[in-house]
Scaffold this motif. Structure first.
Motif, PDB file in Angstrom:
ATOM      1  N   ILE A 184     -54.013  34.405  55.308  1.00 34.75           N
ATOM      2  CA  ILE A 184     -52.590  34.630  55.021  1.00 34.75           C
ATOM      3  C   ILE A 184     -52.078  33.634  53.985  1.00 34.75           C
ATOM      4  N   LEU A 185     -52.406  32.356  54.161  1.00 36.51           N
ATOM      5  CA  LEU A 185     -51.926  31.313  53.237  1.00 36.51           C
ATOM      6  C   LEU A 185     -52.488  31.505  51.835  1.00 36.51           C
ATOM      7  N   VAL A 186     -53.790  31.721  51.733  1.00 32.40           N
ATOM      8  CA  VAL A 186     -54.416  31.898  50.417  1.00 32.40           C
ATOM      9  C   VAL A 186     -53.870  33.158  49.733  1.00 32.40           C
ATOM     10  N   SER A 187     -53.739  34.236  50.502  1.00 30.77           N
ATOM     11  CA  SER A 187     -53.216  35.491  49.940  1.00 30.77           C
ATOM     12  C   SER A 187     -51.819  35.289  49.376  1.00 30.77           C
ATOM     13  N   TYR A 188     -50.951  34.636  50.138  1.00 31.40           N
ATOM     14  CA  TYR A 188     -49.565  34.483  49.688  1.00 31.40           C
ATOM     15  C   TYR A 188     -49.395  33.393  48.639  1.00 31.40           C
ATOM     16  N   MET A 189     -50.290  32.424  48.590  1.00 29.04           N
ATOM     17  CA  MET A 189     -50.261  31.460  47.484  1.00 29.04           C
ATOM     18  C   MET A 189     -50.567  32.181  46.171  1.00 29.04           C
ATOM     19  N   CYS A 190     -51.573  33.050  46.205  1.00 27.59           N
ATOM     20  CA  CYS A 190     -51.907  33.840  45.010  1.00 27.59           C
ATOM     21  C   CYS A 190     -50.771  34.793  44.640  1.00 27.59           C
ATOM     22  N   VAL A 191     -50.167  35.401  45.653  1.00 29.19           N
ATOM     23  CA  VAL A 191     -49.039  36.311  45.424  1.00 29.19           C
ATOM     24  C   VAL A 191     -47.875  35.579  44.768  1.00 29.19           C
ATOM     25  N   MET A 192     -47.536  34.388  45.279  1.00 28.93           N
ATOM     26  CA  MET A 192     -46.415  33.623  44.731  1.00 28.93           C
ATOM     27  C   MET A 192     -46.682  33.216  43.283  1.00 28.93           C
ATOM     28  N   VAL A 193     -47.919  32.814  42.982  1.00 25.77           N
ATOM     29  CA  VAL A 193     -48.268  32.449  41.601  1.00 25.77           C
ATOM     30  C   VAL A 193     -48.100  33.651  40.681  1.00 25.77           C
ATOM     31  N   THR A 194     -48.575  34.820  41.136  1.00 26.59           N
ATOM     32  CA  THR A 194     -48.457  36.044  40.334  1.00 26.59           C
ATOM     33  C   THR A 194     -46.990  36.433  40.133  1.00 26.59           C
ATOM     34  N   MET A 222     -44.422  36.691  36.477  1.00 22.33           N
ATOM     35  CA  MET A 222     -43.820  37.931  35.994  1.00 22.33           C
ATOM     36  C   MET A 222     -42.611  37.641  35.110  1.00 22.33           C
ATOM     37  N   ARG A 223     -42.491  38.363  34.019  1.00 26.00           N
ATOM     38  CA  ARG A 223     -41.389  38.143  33.085  1.00 26.00           C
ATOM     39  C   ARG A 223     -40.114  38.856  33.526  1.00 26.00           C
ATOM     40  N   SER A 224     -40.273  39.988  34.186  1.00 22.06           N
ATOM     41  CA  SER A 224     -39.118  40.785  34.603  1.00 22.06           C
ATOM     42  C   SER A 224     -38.586  40.305  35.952  1.00 22.06           C
ATOM     43  N   ASN A 225     -37.288  40.008  35.990  1.00 20.58           N
ATOM     44  CA  ASN A 225     -36.661  39.623  37.257  1.00 20.58           C
ATOM     45  C   ASN A 225     -36.703  40.768  38.261  1.00 20.58           C
ATOM     46  N   GLN A 226     -36.536  41.997  37.762  1.00 20.29           N
ATOM     47  CA  GLN A 226     -36.581  43.164  38.635  1.00 20.29           C
ATOM     48  C   GLN A 226     -37.971  43.344  39.244  1.00 20.29           C
ATOM     49  N   GLY A 227     -39.007  43.177  38.415  1.00 18.85           N
ATOM     50  CA  GLY A 227     -40.368  43.284  38.910  1.00 18.85           C
ATOM     51  C   GLY A 227     -40.699  42.174  39.893  1.00 18.85           C
ATOM     52  N   ARG A 228     -40.184  40.976  39.614  1.00 19.48           N
ATOM     53  CA  ARG A 228     -40.413  39.837  40.499  1.00 19.48           C
ATOM     54  C   ARG A 228     -39.768  40.078  41.860  1.00 19.48           C
ATOM     55  N   TRP A 229     -38.537  40.586  41.841  1.00 13.89           N
ATOM     56  CA  TRP A 229     -37.837  40.839  43.098  1.00 13.89           C
ATOM     57  C   TRP A 229     -38.492  41.975  43.879  1.00 13.89           C
ATOM     58  N   LYS A 230     -38.933  43.032  43.177  1.00 10.99           N
ATOM     59  CA  LYS A 230     -39.568  44.164  43.845  1.00 10.99           C
ATOM     60  C   LYS A 230     -40.867  43.723  44.522  1.00 10.99           C
ATOM     61  N   ALA A 231     -41.650  42.897  43.822  1.00  8.72           N
ATOM     62  CA  ALA A 231     -42.900  42.411  44.390  1.00  8.72           C
ATOM     63  C   ALA A 231     -42.647  41.527  45.610  1.00  8.72           C
ATOM     64  N   PHE A 232     -41.662  40.652  45.483  1.00  9.24           N
ATOM     65  CA  PHE A 232     -41.367  39.735  46.586  1.00  9.24           C
ATOM     66  C   PHE A 232     -40.807  40.488  47.790  1.00  9.24           C
TER      67      PHE A 232
END
Length: 312
Positions: A214-224, A228-238
């Motif tokens: 869980i920790l490694v997966s979400y560390m990678c997710v947060m870095v990705t 992201m350049r798009s705020n909308q894409g960043r919010w959708k992913a989060f």
């Protein structure tokens, strides 16, 4: 009492919660409401995922299995507790106690493992989107769930075998509302050190491995997400991760609070209240978390309700 080969106890008495008859009635009502909401919420989640084709994705396949585990989890504990609130003698057989503990252990291990699988799913979806359909194929999803259930079963068999191979010679009153390791070990007249080691090793391996995934997966997710350049894409992913992170935090927070406190600070009544939270309240909360904090689920629910009210 009947004597077996290794134990002088054929039945246990579940002490439950201390208090007057009126308090027992209040607790009965509270448990009944929580259990009913848990069943309704999780069955609705499973049905919605099956009905709505937009939810036929790996993430919701895992979520439907999490709901199935939550139904099992609460059903192992709540019905017997409800009966005992109204019963004069709160008896459970030796075999019944072992069976209840096995499914309790299976459920809590399955829940942790499925949450780890769901974290891995979010990692692939956000960090490796072009490979998602290939990596998270239907076959792989089924294998991940089957592996989670298989490992949870092995874990539960080991925990149950270790606990119920102990000798129980005299007192048979379990100071709890279900069969769990600490109160049962207190009743044993044999050395529990080997059992303690087995429980600790298997629980530690499961907890540390799932938390690491869980920790490694979400560390990678947060870095990705941060790249992201798009705020909308960043919010959708989060936003696709918030429900899962909430469920993980609540479950592991409750379990750590229960089992990682110093022994000297243990209070049986306090332990019972914490146990109510992670065995009954969390299975009730999970479908609410995933429906209220997930746009796809809310949209599918609105569509289903609308079609029922205004059929075409």
């Amino acid at each position: 009492m009947a004597h077996g080969n290794h134990t002088g106890v054929s039945v246990f008495i579940l002490l439950g919660f201390n208090g007057s008859r009126s308090l027992q009635a209040v607790l009965f009502g509270m448990f009944l409401v929580i259990y009913s909401m848990s069943l309704a919420g999780n069955l609705s989640m499973i049905s919605l995922i099956r009905i709505e084709t937009r939810l036929h994705t790996p993430m919701y396949f895992f979520l439907s299995n999490l709901s199935l585990v939550d139904i099992t989890y609460s059903s192992v504990i709540a019905p017997k507790a409800l009966v005992n609130f109204l019963a004069e003698r709160k008896v459970i057989s030796f075999a019944g106690c072992a069976t209840q503990f096995f499914f309790h252990s299976f459920s809590v291990n399955s829940e942790g493992l499925l949450l780890a699988v769901m974290a891995y799913d979010r990692f692939i979806a956000i960090c490796k989107p072009l490979m998602y359909t290939l990596v998270m194929s239907k076959k792989v999803c089924v294998q991940l769930v089957a592996a989670s259930y298989f490992y949870a079963s092995i874990n539960a068999i080991v925990h149950t075998g270790s606990l119920f191979s102990l000798s129980f010679c005299g007192p048979n009153i379990i100071d709890h509302f279900f069969c769990d390791i600490p109160p049962l070990q207190k009743l044993s007249c044999s050395d529990t050190r080997m059992g303690d080691t087995v429980h600790f090793l298997f629980a530690s391996v499961t907890a540390l491995s799932t938390i690491l995934v869980i920790l490694v997966s979400y560390m990678c997710v947060m870095v990705t997400i941060l790249r992201m350049r798009s705020n909308q894409g960043r919010w959708k992913a989060f936003s696709t991760c918030t429900s899962h992170l909430t469920a993980v935090s609540i479950l592991y927070g409750a379990l750590f609070f229960m089992y990682l406190r110093p022994t000297s600070s243990n209070s049986s009544e306090y332990d019972k209240r914490v146990a109510v939270f992670y065995t009954l309240v969390i299975p009730m909360l999970n479908p609410l978390i995933y429906s209220l904090r997930n746009k796809e689920v809310k949209d599918a629910l609105r569509k289903t309700i609308y079609q029922k009210i205004i059929p075409h």
